[in-house]
Scaffold this active site. Sequence first.
Site, PDB file in Angstrom:
ATOM      1  N   LYS A 132       0.845  -1.220   0.065  1.00 45.39           N
ATOM      2  CA  LYS A 132      -0.197  -0.050   0.178  1.00 45.39           C
ATOM      3  C   LYS A 132       0.880   1.143  -0.118  1.00 45.39           C
ATOM      4  O   LYS A 132       0.748   2.307  -0.801  1.00 45.39           O
ATOM      5  CB  LYS A 132      -0.874   0.009   1.137  1.00 45.39           C
ATOM      6  N   LYS A 167      -7.621   1.824   6.041  1.00 48.24           N
ATOM      7  CA  LYS A 167      -7.218   0.293   5.669  1.00 48.24           C
ATOM      8  C   LYS A 167      -5.778   0.170   6.402  1.00 48.24           C
ATOM      9  O   LYS A 167      -4.964   0.992   6.240  1.00 48.24           O
ATOM     10  CB  LYS A 167      -7.140  -0.196   4.251  1.00 48.24           C
ATOM     11  N   ARG A 217      -7.057  -5.307 -11.681  1.00 47.53           N
ATOM     12  CA  ARG A 217      -5.824  -5.757 -11.483  1.00 47.53           C
ATOM     13  C   ARG A 217      -5.158  -5.677 -12.862  1.00 47.53           C
ATOM     14  O   ARG A 217      -5.670  -6.209 -13.845  1.00 47.53           O
ATOM     15  CB  ARG A 217      -5.968  -7.079 -10.947  1.00 47.53           C
ATOM     16  N   ARG A 232     -12.543  -6.224 -11.014  1.00 46.08           N
ATOM     17  CA  ARG A 232     -13.348  -7.016  -9.747  1.00 46.08           C
ATOM     18  C   ARG A 232     -14.525  -6.053  -9.428  1.00 46.08           C
ATOM     19  O   ARG A 232     -14.084  -5.114  -8.595  1.00 46.08           O
ATOM     20  CB  ARG A 232     -12.314  -7.321  -8.802  1.00 46.08           C
ATOM     21  N   ARG A 240     -16.156  -3.654  -1.253  1.00 47.67           N
ATOM     22  CA  ARG A 240     -14.715  -4.077  -1.566  1.00 47.67           C
ATOM     23  C   ARG A 240     -15.000  -4.650  -2.885  1.00 47.67           C
ATOM     24  O   ARG A 240     -15.647  -5.643  -2.947  1.00 47.67           O
ATOM     25  CB  ARG A 240     -14.419  -4.979  -0.400  1.00 47.67           C
ATOM     26  N   ASP A 280      -3.234  -2.459  -8.599  1.00 49.21           N
ATOM     27  CA  ASP A 280      -4.573  -1.994  -8.480  1.00 49.21           C
ATOM     28  C   ASP A 280      -5.034  -0.635  -8.836  1.00 49.21           C
ATOM     29  O   ASP A 280      -4.401   0.233  -8.125  1.00 49.21           O
ATOM     30  CB  ASP A 280      -5.119  -2.614  -7.168  1.00 49.21           C
ATOM     31  N   GLU A 288      -2.799   0.368  -5.108  1.00 43.06           N
ATOM     32  CA  GLU A 288      -1.768  -0.779  -4.522  1.00 43.06           C
ATOM     33  C   GLU A 288      -0.927  -1.396  -5.359  1.00 43.06           C
ATOM     34  O   GLU A 288      -1.274  -1.283  -6.617  1.00 43.06           O
ATOM     35  CB  GLU A 288      -2.578  -1.863  -3.920  1.00 43.06           C
ATOM     36  N   ASN A 290       0.850  -4.945  -5.705  1.00 44.20           N
ATOM     37  CA  ASN A 290       1.089  -6.173  -5.003  1.00 44.20           C
ATOM     38  C   ASN A 290       2.347  -6.755  -5.548  1.00 44.20           C
ATOM     39  O   ASN A 290       2.570  -7.026  -6.764  1.00 44.20           O
ATOM     40  CB  ASN A 290      -0.049  -7.117  -5.196  1.00 44.20           C
TER      41      ASN A 290
END
Length: 325
Positions: A132, A167, A217, A232, A240, A280, A288, A290
């Site tokens: 993050k 978060k 993603r 998503r 979420r 993301d 984000e 990842n």
Amino acid sequence: MRKNSTQHLSFGFVMDPISDINIKKDSTFAMMLEVQRRNHDLFYITQSDIFLENHIVYANVTPIKVVDNSDKWYELGKPSVIPLHDLSCVSMRIDPPFDMEYIYSTYLLELAEKKGCLIINKPSSIRSANEKLFTAQFPGCGPETLVSSDMERIKAFHEKLKHIVVKPLDGMGGSMVFQIRENDANRSVILETITQHGNQTVMAQRFLPEFKQGDKRILMINGKPFPHGLSRIPAKGESRGNLAAGATSEGRDLTEREIEICNIVGPTLKEMGLMFVGLDVIGDYLTEINVTSPTCIRELDTIYSANIAGLLIDEIEQELTGKTK
């Protein structure tokens, strides 16, 4: 075991128990299938299989055969203990949480790396790139953001933006992600919970209403994006966009803005040895990066009749060939 030859290499995958995976969604499994298809040696390794003795990192490695069959998808051979650097490449695919055990594993993998083993992703870079907080290295890519443990500071940030998301810095799968709306009566209890009464640093960001159209993603392979992302889309009544939280998914081409973000972030990822990464993006904003065990290979492969793992193994083979020159 032979190494440093694109004709015949040896690959180890450090992963969670293979008996527990969902092969229809597991990106590590896609990579293993591709390694096997190329007739390279394939080994299964768990986190506890790795150890250090007399300055050498060893692993209890198990030969494995994989089959794309949901009823019986793997067959294990006879394990043996070898110096980890005897393998051409080791892929670290343990899912978060990013705890001290994870960090200890990166230290051990880094020692094997110094002996000549290619580690994907680079252990020191995994430690440096909080999924993050790493976004802060790319100004202009993300939404307005505050990182703090100070509840009063977060409240002031909320007063300014009216609607925010908070978060933890070590969460995954949408866990512990909260929205705080304007005049939210639950604001204090949310902040007390997520910051542990001001003792844990968290991230607060401007709420992005575009999340309803999907949290996309984007897979980055050695600094280059696969040209389609997996959006998503949150389930009805859900805030979420995580598949683990019941979201649905669909493939979408990358937008000009998303390509711009990839072009900004990509060179840094490549320089840091982060060869397989998931970005993301919500709307026009990077949320984000990842780097631990990004997923979505199998879903995108199915939608686009692609072979994303093949693109990754191509890059790894080229990297290993370059090391022998």
